[in-house]
Design a protein around this motif. Structure first.
Motif, mmCIF file in Angstrom:
data_model
loop_
_atom_site.group_PDB
_atom_site.id
_atom_site.type_symbol
_atom_site.label_atom_id
_atom_site.label_comp_id
_atom_site.label_asym_id
_atom_site.label_seq_id
_atom_site.Cartn_x
_atom_site.Cartn_y
_atom_site.Cartn_z
ATOM 1 N N UNK A 42 -60.636 54.214 41.936
ATOM 2 C CA UNK A 42 -61.588 55.492 42.644
ATOM 3 C C UNK A 42 -62.961 54.799 42.934
ATOM 4 N N UNK A 43 -63.519 55.174 43.825
ATOM 5 C CA UNK A 43 -65.082 55.221 44.359
ATOM 6 C C UNK A 43 -65.695 56.433 44.639
ATOM 7 N N UNK A 55 -69.508 62.547 43.496
ATOM 8 C CA UNK A 55 -68.900 63.269 44.438
ATOM 9 C C UNK A 55 -67.211 61.512 44.291
ATOM 10 N N UNK A 56 -66.162 62.358 44.472
ATOM 11 C CA UNK A 56 -65.380 60.998 44.892
ATOM 12 C C UNK A 56 -65.698 60.505 46.809
ATOM 13 N N UNK A 116 -60.565 68.323 48.642
ATOM 14 C CA UNK A 116 -60.748 67.969 49.586
ATOM 15 C C UNK A 116 -61.721 67.091 49.958
ATOM 16 N N UNK A 117 -62.758 67.715 49.446
ATOM 17 C CA UNK A 117 -64.242 67.287 50.346
ATOM 18 C C UNK A 117 -64.930 65.737 49.459
ATOM 19 N N UNK A 132 -59.657 53.247 50.678
ATOM 20 C CA UNK A 132 -60.435 54.311 51.774
ATOM 21 C C UNK A 132 -61.765 54.707 50.819
ATOM 22 N N UNK A 133 -62.881 54.975 51.917
ATOM 23 C CA UNK A 133 -63.920 56.061 51.551
ATOM 24 C C UNK A 133 -63.991 56.887 52.521
ATOM 25 N N UNK A 134 -64.298 58.586 52.201
ATOM 26 C CA UNK A 134 -64.448 59.651 52.926
ATOM 27 C C UNK A 134 -66.197 59.959 52.927
#
Length: 160
Positions: free
Chosen positions: A51-52, A69-70, A81-82, A152-154
């Motif tokens: 996890x980043x 923050x993830x 979720x954010x 994946x990153x948000x």
């Protein structure tokens, strides 16, 4: 003091790496913004998944807590979720200048195996409800979610 402390933490992380964790400044021109990774602990639905995490050091660090923050999406009761995280060590009342990026990353890994359900700690009601009512269903959903979103990153939106 802040820049000196952050530099010391960076050097310590290079000298004494943690298994399953990494952390570095995004660039040497901005020591207040780091990117970190943690690997999900064995025995958890996140086992082996990287996890980043985005890390912000406040201007008055170490007197105030890091902001975490993830950026990799995760289905967990203590992560919104954010990507916002509810971790006791990061609370103003719990923070200690003795904490470092290393201690925070170890705490995040522990949180993945052992969520905190105390009042105010749950940021994902759906994950918390499933964890408490159908643990096997939670494990299955959390694992599938993690596998689907690994790598994946948000886009981050820091809460104040």
């Amino acid at each position: 003091m802040t820049t000196k402390r952050i530099t010391q933490e960076s050097l310590k992380f290079q000298r004494e790496p943690l298994e399953g964790c990494s952390a570095n400044p995004v660039n040497q021109d901005d020591l207040h913004h780091w990117v970190a990774t943690i690997t999900g602990p064995s025995g958890s639905p996140y086992a082996g998944i990287v996890f980043t995490i985005n890390v912000r050091y406040p201007d008055d660090y170490p007197h105030n807590a890091l902001r975490i923050m993830f950026s990799t999406p995760i289905f967990h009761p203590n992560v919104s979720p954010q990507g916002n995280v509810q971790l006791a060590e990061l609370e103003k009342s719990q923070w200690s200048p003795a904490f470092t990026i290393q201690t925070v990353l170890v705490s995040l890994q522990a949180m993945l195996s052992d969520p905190n359900f105390e009042e105010g700690c749950v940021l994902n009601e759906s994950a918390a409800r499933l964890f408490l009512e159908d643990f096997t269903g939670f494990e299955r959903k959390a694992r599938q979610f993690a596998l689907t979103h690994a790598g994946q990153e948000t886009t981050l939106r820091w809460e104040r």
